[in-house]
Design an enzyme around this catalytic site. Structure first.
Site, PDB file in Angstrom:
ATOM      1  N   TRP B 355       0.834  -1.212   0.000  1.00 59.15           N
ATOM      2  CA  TRP B 355       0.000   0.000   0.000  1.00 59.15           C
ATOM      3  C   TRP B 355       0.863   1.255   0.000  1.00 59.15           C
ATOM      4  O   TRP B 355       0.382   2.358  -0.265  1.00 59.15           O
ATOM      5  CB  TRP B 355      -0.989  -0.001   1.171  1.00 59.15           C
ATOM      6  CG  TRP B 355      -0.361   0.124   2.544  1.00 59.15           C
ATOM      7  CD1 TRP B 355       0.281  -0.848   3.245  1.00 59.15           C
ATOM      8  CD2 TRP B 355      -0.329   1.283   3.398  1.00 59.15           C
ATOM      9  NE1 TRP B 355       0.715  -0.380   4.455  1.00 59.15           N
ATOM     10  CE2 TRP B 355       0.339   0.924   4.595  1.00 59.15           C
ATOM     11  CE3 TRP B 355      -0.822   2.578   3.277  1.00 59.15           C
ATOM     12  CZ2 TRP B 355       0.553   1.809   5.653  1.00 59.15           C
ATOM     13  CZ3 TRP B 355      -0.613   3.468   4.343  1.00 59.15           C
ATOM     14  CH2 TRP B 355       0.068   3.081   5.503  1.00 59.15           C
ATOM     15  N   ASP B 356       2.146   1.085   0.248  1.00 56.06           N
ATOM     16  CA  ASP B 356       3.098   2.191   0.174  1.00 56.06           C
ATOM     17  C   ASP B 356       2.948   2.964  -1.133  1.00 56.06           C
ATOM     18  O   ASP B 356       3.074   4.187  -1.178  1.00 56.06           O
ATOM     19  CB  ASP B 356       4.538   1.662   0.220  1.00 56.06           C
ATOM     20  CG  ASP B 356       4.838   0.792   1.414  1.00 56.06           C
ATOM     21  OD1 ASP B 356       3.898   0.182   1.952  1.00 56.06           O
ATOM     22  OD2 ASP B 356       6.013   0.692   1.793  1.00 56.06           O
ATOM     23  N   GLU B 484       2.240  -0.821  13.129  1.00 55.70           N
ATOM     24  CA  GLU B 484       2.289  -2.287  13.232  1.00 55.70           C
ATOM     25  C   GLU B 484       2.852  -2.757  14.574  1.00 55.70           C
ATOM     26  O   GLU B 484       3.046  -3.950  14.774  1.00 55.70           O
ATOM     27  CB  GLU B 484       3.105  -2.865  12.067  1.00 55.70           C
ATOM     28  CG  GLU B 484       2.390  -2.721  10.732  1.00 55.70           C
ATOM     29  CD  GLU B 484       3.304  -2.950   9.538  1.00 55.70           C
ATOM     30  OE1 GLU B 484       4.516  -2.681   9.682  1.00 55.70           O
ATOM     31  OE2 GLU B 484       2.821  -3.374   8.483  1.00 55.70           O
ATOM     32  N   LYS B 589       5.048   2.862  15.893  1.00 51.60           N
ATOM     33  CA  LYS B 589       6.030   2.662  14.835  1.00 51.60           C
ATOM     34  C   LYS B 589       5.982   3.785  13.805  1.00 51.60           C
ATOM     35  O   LYS B 589       7.000   4.292  13.373  1.00 51.60           O
ATOM     36  CB  LYS B 589       5.749   1.326  14.147  1.00 51.60           C
ATOM     37  CG  LYS B 589       6.770   0.918  13.105  1.00 51.60           C
ATOM     38  CD  LYS B 589       6.326  -0.364  12.414  1.00 51.60           C
ATOM     39  CE  LYS B 589       7.346  -0.843  11.397  1.00 51.60           C
ATOM     40  NZ  LYS B 589       6.800  -1.909  10.549  1.00 51.60           N
ATOM     41  N   GLN B 590       4.781   4.121  13.402  1.00 45.09           N
ATOM     42  CA  GLN B 590       4.633   5.140  12.363  1.00 45.09           C
ATOM     43  C   GLN B 590       3.260   5.777  12.529  1.00 45.09           C
ATOM     44  O   GLN B 590       2.403   5.232  13.204  1.00 45.09           O
ATOM     45  CB  GLN B 590       4.776   4.530  10.988  1.00 45.09           C
ATOM     46  CG  GLN B 590       3.600   3.645  10.581  1.00 45.09           C
ATOM     47  CD  GLN B 590       3.836   2.953   9.251  1.00 45.09           C
ATOM     48  OE1 GLN B 590       4.364   1.856   9.197  1.00 45.09           O
ATOM     49  NE2 GLN B 590       3.434   3.610   8.176  1.00 45.09           N
TER      50      GLN B 590
END
Lengths: 757, 757
Positions: B355-356, B484, B589-590
């Site tokens: 999906w990046d 994640e 994480k992000q």
């Protein structure tokens, strides 16, 4: 559900052979002798779908296979039960045609596992071109001479003339069925034509796991006389050929004796001499004499453990099959071993030791074997404490964490939601100390070695909790309960309850421990105070309105509906639903809240038990073999007799009737004790807390009577129940008081006491 | 953080060679041409620690490897980027000594990736026994002749006499580094001595994934003249040897031309003829002529996309390195391809498409490439809709679920918490349709093919939610958000928000779709009403007191503490902490909640943005390469300039400075667009909703000025910012109004407009 064997009280037998059921049949006719075992493969080979499997206790391989992404902290290897060199092979050709039941014409097939003797027999009539030959096989693994396997084949020509070639093999070129690209984990150390041996060794590994060496030796006999065939070898393989010509009416028997020696007991260089010595011992007696010895020892085992059920042969067969398979897997004679979930019947699940042992095996073995056997199982964990400290450190936590799956104490399974999260095991395993102490009255273990285990695990729990400011309680996030159909949940009631129990029990026993143990564990007052604070303030979820304990946070946010709403063709759900669908569903794999109520049975009121049972049991799919027994026991306690019997049948005949459609992979060894527990703790209502041995029996409607024996604090007691009376007999040991339906009954040696049922 | 290359605006260069940094150096000097690529391996070979890697776009293998237990519904295979036959090899010996920088004496090492030209150069002086030889290498992958690789080596004897043997090789005996037991996925189809070719094919698989065939051909030149060496072959290998003797002062150059043809474009039987034809084309020009062609095309790319930063060479180098590597991976010329997370720089992460692409690549490519490139990326997903329907069905759900990892639309990754749960992708991927439509103003895609994607995914979401009686809302259980470091959570705010957005956008666009599309998707009024009900009643967690959206249920039950409390030596936590510890921690994480605020930027107030940023950013470890850019953009919008610049630096130089200590595995290709986004959307504040193109620029303190160009609705606009002024120039296209700091500015072709900074 699929029943491919006939119902018989002492035999698992069939007159049918269906190719599509071959694997299932193989699982069910597996035999073992605690040292080694194998599936019910055919000696002459079989070219159809089959799982060829031979296993040696304690012989394994650390497989480095990884796939996809890999998370930091995962175990370095997946511990694998190795499919070991195969030694049952006796290839047969008749007038040049290879005997292969997947291909040849045959009739009169018969296959039988005699549970009384621990003997596997098989026969059939082969129909070749102008020739009919009857073949009869017998096979057993000697329980007094563990390294010995005895196999006998007899050929009788019923019609025509037969040239029969036998090819007895030892085959070390075996590959695990679950290997991805046929990786070989065995390598040859050499073959010896004159000694009839092959020697193989597991490949090197970078994990300091010892390599295992195995030497196999065969010797042939005909008519009880040693004979020698034509030997040839290739790498890791030996073949010995014998040919005979028989006329109509003539027969020929060939006995293959095998000795298997491993580096667990004998150094590589001494294995040949040891095998020769053992072969001599074996061959100093005839096949029948060896079988008689073997059978006599099985008699002794049965005399202390048999459960008799009259009026229901299916139930009778189920319980005996389970006891047989358990004892074939583990009888406590090698303290380095434990009870693998598939025993010697398949390669699934890898490792040797699970929490199943403490939760399901210990409570049965306490009653049917010597207390030393259970104590050995406790000691096994004590011996692996270093591994448990290693496992906790891998997670960055203090104390000791017993592994989910292991051979040596170090975790060897690599699913994070299991390995890292199914930590309730770290209270369940120490709970066996409580059970042992409670049952036997022997405090010497808990006062000494047991204290190392309790304090090590207590330190883990104290580090694993965190304090939630929101709740003003200690919480346990990110766990998987016994119900593995939920992963990474917060505040699983069972886990929190058992962690609290562990801390309390440790604090309770600590002052009574030996001085040496106290010095060794070195618990400060501050640490004790902290443990007490955690135990006192552990968050335990409850829904007051429903009167239930909450399996986990947010459980009631699910779409709660009973198992009966699942279409029949979608069960078992773990074979039909994606993991995603299973996780989001409200359905429960095995007892979770109810496992806690089972373990800490004396802490909950009947109302609590009832409300939780009535809420959770209808959500439970019982897709773990460990599930029905616990529910059966609670149902019995709650007077739900029909439910108790239904669930007993499921646990007792789980493999015989292939309930979960997975017995073809191997038997569910560690859950086999469940049927015994369902009878003894369920139907007979045995409890033993507070130094009182209690019974509260009932008998299933369609049974005539049942009886069992238990070994309790030096006594051998028989309990007999029929529709009229309950009879207790003290076969051995000193006078003792027991409680039956709340009534005190004094038992004297050699006497029986009868009560109204 | 580790910086092994020197700072230079147009070069990635170093004069150092440290063996321990070899892999890192290889990643950073990887080159590609959208068709193929390779790591910066040494032509002459290297016996030290190295990751030898050559990759061909779209050439992969379905690896069946499994380990441990395996869950129902898992993908059948793990899709693997195949390490392809290596063609850069030119083994060299000097007076019999093998040239190997792990072993020989050398000096004057120099290595440079010229970003302007897309050319890799290397030189060093070898010191042998009584001989010094300077070696100079050049290598590029032709961007106009995709199948061509050109390599040149020049040897100059500085001292003594040298007999130099060159051994030019094609090697198809390659094994992936992540293979467990050296499984070979390539097999030889034959070698051809006279044509200088080898042909290999991927092994058969049971999954109907096409096997790939690759033919490699080499041709040598000296001084621009074709020469022929001594050829020998073995299975899947070809070697062509050339020997020269040189005196002091003499030099010799050897050019190796390579053509690589695959079955993606040319049938097996025609590959040889095609390779011969392409080789002729290649060799019709000299090395320098080919390089000039190649460089000219790079010039064109740069002229539309270069970002100039004056006053900060490190920042300048970072953004150019990222643009270069992105364009080396994907420039939209083959619509069957996508942007792999490691491009051609490593084998980690397997699959090609994440999906990046939609979340991070599309917003940049919209501005720096032709709209057709982005449309091709959208079409790629449309072409894979069948796979998306398959994936949803695998989970027992309706509609279409785009895969987390794929080559062909079918999910090929096997961690349940990702594959089954990280489903926010199924809104993020369609969100690119919204971005494309919004940016380009072109509605033709969303009206037609786009509708298939929107309705397919809407149907998935409508089936994936369930109604919680407890909350009286629709909920989404069992998901993994972009963060994640949390798995299997309930009601991840980002996922719920994006699912709601998807349903709303689908309902909004449906009436405007073409008749054909409406007929095709066939949405009933009842279905629409149900979608509306879900969108209107989607549960979105919020903490009113803190004024924040809740990342997931029970998030505040965690031990909330900022990243600054983690000891420096425990970071990155994913390399120091167990997965268990990471999951239970509050660390992010992000961007997760903040990713939603970034995507749906116009829906939230400044106060909402600020409160969420201030709560979540301090918990964020930015251990995904996708994280810092999004935070930088939001920080810029909120006027947190220092934070914006700090995070820009991290995203721009993530690989150059090895921030996350994992660049040795390969570059973080798909996150490289983040640095561009941080400048354009962050520092320059570009937004484009509601058909308005807006800027709100600031300039980092230590920069002198920066400028970039964007392609917007047929215009090429340059934006220049320094500390005094903001200058906008319409280089091409019709007059257009843009908004700068809220002020409308009309741009005419060829004119610049200046505003006060």
């Amino acid at each position: 559900m699929k029943r491919i064997f006939e119902v018989d009280p002492w035999r698992v037998e069939t007159h049918q052979f269906n190719q599509e059921d071959k694997r299932l049949q193989e699982s069910m006719t597996a035999i073992g002798n605690d040292y080694m075992g194998m599936r019910g493969n055919f000696e002459e080979g079989y070219s159809g779908d089959t799982l060829q499997g031979t296993y040696l206790a304690g012989v394994w391989f650390p497989d480095k296979t990884r796939v996809g992404w890999w998370k930091n902290g995962y175990p370095k290897y997946f511990g694998k039960s190795l499919n070991a060199p195969s030694f049952i092979g006796i290839g047969i050709t008749v007038n040049g045609e290879k005997l292969d039941l997947a291909k040849v014409k045959f009739s009169d097939f018969y296959l039988s596992l005699d549970m009384h003797q621990g003997l596997l027999s098989r026969s059939f009539v082969y129909h070749g071109h102008d020739v009919d030959v009857k073949f009869e096989f017998e096979r057993f693994l000697h329980i007094n001479l563990k390294e010995a396997a005895l196999i006998k084949v007899k050929a009788t020509v019923l019609k025509g003339h037969a040239k029969i070639d036998f090819d007895s093999t030892l085959d070390g070129t075996i590959v695990n069925e679950d290997s991805n690209y046929d990786e070989h984990f065995w390598m040859s150390l050499g073959e010896n034509d004159s000694d009839r041996t092959i020697q193989v060794k597991t490949k090197p590994n970078p994990y300091k796991v010892p390599q295992f060496t195995v030497l196999l030796k065969e010797g042939l006999r005909h008519d009880n006389e040693k004979i020698e065939g034509r030997v040839s070898t290739e790498e890791a393989k030996l073949s010995e050929k014998v040919s005979v010509e028989l006329e109509e009416g003539q027969s020929y028997d060939l006995e293959k004796d095998v000795i298997v020696v491993t580096s667990r007991d004998v150094e590589d260089a001494n294995q040949l001499a040891k095998a020769n010595e053992l072969m001599e011992k074996l061959q100093s007696k005839s096949f029948d004499e060896n079988l008689a010895d073997h059978t006599a020892s099985w008699q002794k085992r049965w005399s202390k453990s048999d459960v008799v059920i009259a009026g229901d042969d299916a139930a009778q067969q189920g319980i005996r099959f389970n006891i047989l398979q358990l004892f074939m897997t583990y009888y406590g004679e090698d303290k380095r071993l434990n009870v693998g979930p598939k025993g010697f019947t398949g390669e699934k699940y890898g490792g040797a030791t699970y929490w199943d042992t403490e939760a399901y095996i210990v409570p049965m073995y306490l009653s049917v074997t010597d207390p030393a056997v259970t104590r050995a199982l406790l000691q096994y964990r004590h011996d692996q404490l270093a591994g448990a400290y290693h496992n906790a450190a891998q997670q960055g936590l203090k104390g000791a964490l017993f592994p989910m799956v292991t051979f040596n104490g170090i975790e060897c399974h690599n699913e994070w939601e299991i390995t890292f999260e199914e930590i309730h095991r770290n209270a369940d395993i120490p709970f066996a100390i409580y059970q042992y102490t409670n049952y036997t009255g022997d405090e010497s273990y808990v006062k000494n070695e047991g204290m190392d285990v309790l304090v090590g695990t207590a330190r883990f729990w104290a580090d694993r909790v965190h304090f939630s400011k929101l709740r003003n309680k200690y919480v346990l996030h990110g766990v998987t309960g016994p119900n593995e159909y939920e992963n990474n949940v917060n505040n699983n009631w069972f886990t929190n309850t058992m962690a609290k129990w562990l801390l309390e029990y440790t604090l309770e026993r600590l002052p009574k421990a030996t001085k040496e143990a106290q010095v060794r564990v070195n618990v400060s007052d501050e640490e004790k105070a902290h443990w007490k604070d955690i135990a006192d303030n552990m968050y335990l979820g409850e829904d007051k309105k429903r009167g239930i304990f909450l399996q986990q946070d947010d459980f009631l946010d699910k779409d709660i509906r009973p198992v009966s709403t699942i279409p029949e063709n979608e069960r078992p759900i773990n074979q039909h639903w994606s993991w995603d669908k299973i996780l989001r569903s409200p359905f429960i794999k095995q007892a979770d809240v109810l496992q806690g109520i089972y373990f800490l049975n004396d802490r909950y009121t009947k109302e609590q038990k009832e409300k939780n049972f009535d809420f959770y049991e209808p959500l439970t799919v019982h897709e773990s073999s460990l599930s029905p027994s616990i529910h059966s026991i609670l149902a019995a306690e709650l007077g739900k007799k029909e439910k108790a019997v239904e669930l007993y049948e499921r646990t007792a005949r789980l493999d015989l009737d292939n309930y979960n459609n997975d017995t073809s992979d191997g038997l569910h060894i560690t859950s086999m004790s469940g049927s015994w527990l369902a009878i003894v703790q369920g139907f007979a209502g045995m409890r033993y807390d507070h130094d009182q041995l209690k019974f509260n029996p009932f008998i299933p409607k369609n049974w005539d009577h049942y009886s069992f024996k238990i070994n309790y604090r030096g006594r051998l007691i028989e309990v007999y129940v029929d529709h009229q009376e309950i009879k207790l007999t003290l076969i051995e040991g000193q006078t003792i008081d027991v409680w039956v339906k709340g009534e005190k009954v004094t038992l004297k040696k050699g006497e029986s006491k009868c009560l109204k049922a």
